[in-house]
Design an enzyme around this catalytic site. Structure first.
Site: not given
Ligand code: 4NP
Length: 162
Positions: A8, A11, A13, A15, A129
């Protein structure tokens, strides 16, 4: 041995959740010696961190322990070490295809896929997301992931059976 990498953006949430749910399913089928998995992010925003607290809580309510996981960024070697590199959304998919073509060697982009393609009956191409939303988003993520990992395991088993 079949190796699957879930990817994702951060990494923390989606994945690690997919990896945790898939590992549990693989263990329930007694296939831990034949199928391995890991997760990574296309960004390094959260490298070294444990999963998001809300992801750990939501997974924990379904009997899945994400606490030992630590975020890492995708590496060029992932495109040779893993048979399948599965993106949680289309934007991650595009980045992975580009990385595979530039760093992954011959045919590496053939290993890249869209995770939700393993649950075609849902008609969804992405795991949304959940990072900027509330805790309900994490249950939705788990619902989608539970469907797609079943399809993924079925696909691996039918591809490998004689
Ligand atoms: P993930 O979610 O891609 O499912 O781990 C996110 C976690 C952090 C961020 C974006 C999406 N961020 O922008 O910090």
């Amino acid at each position: 041995m079949v190796r699957v990498l879930f990817v994702c953006l951060g990494n923390i949430c989606r994945s690690p959740t997919a990896d945790g749910v898939f590992r549990k399913l693989v263990a329930e089928h007694g296939l831990t010696h034949q199928i391995e998995s890991d997760s990574a992010g296309v960004s390094d925003y959260h490298a070294g961190e444990p999963p998001d607290e809300r992801a750990m809580q939501a997974a924990g309510r379904r009997g899945i322990d994400l606490r030992p996981m630590r975020a890492r960024q995708v590496l060029p070697a992932d495109f040779t070490d893993f048979d399948l590199v599965l993106a949680m959304d289309r934007s991650v998919f595009r980045v992975l295809v580009e990385l595979a073509r530039t760093h992954g060697g011959d045919g590496a982009d053939d290993r890249v896929g869209l995770f939700m393609d393993y649950a075609p009956h849902l008609g969804k191409t992405e795991v949304p997301d959940p990072y900027l939303g509330g805790s309900r988003g994490f249950d939705r993520v788990l619902d989608l992931i539970e469907e797609a990992v079943r399809g993924l395991l079925d696909d691996i088993r039918s591809a490998r059976s004689p």
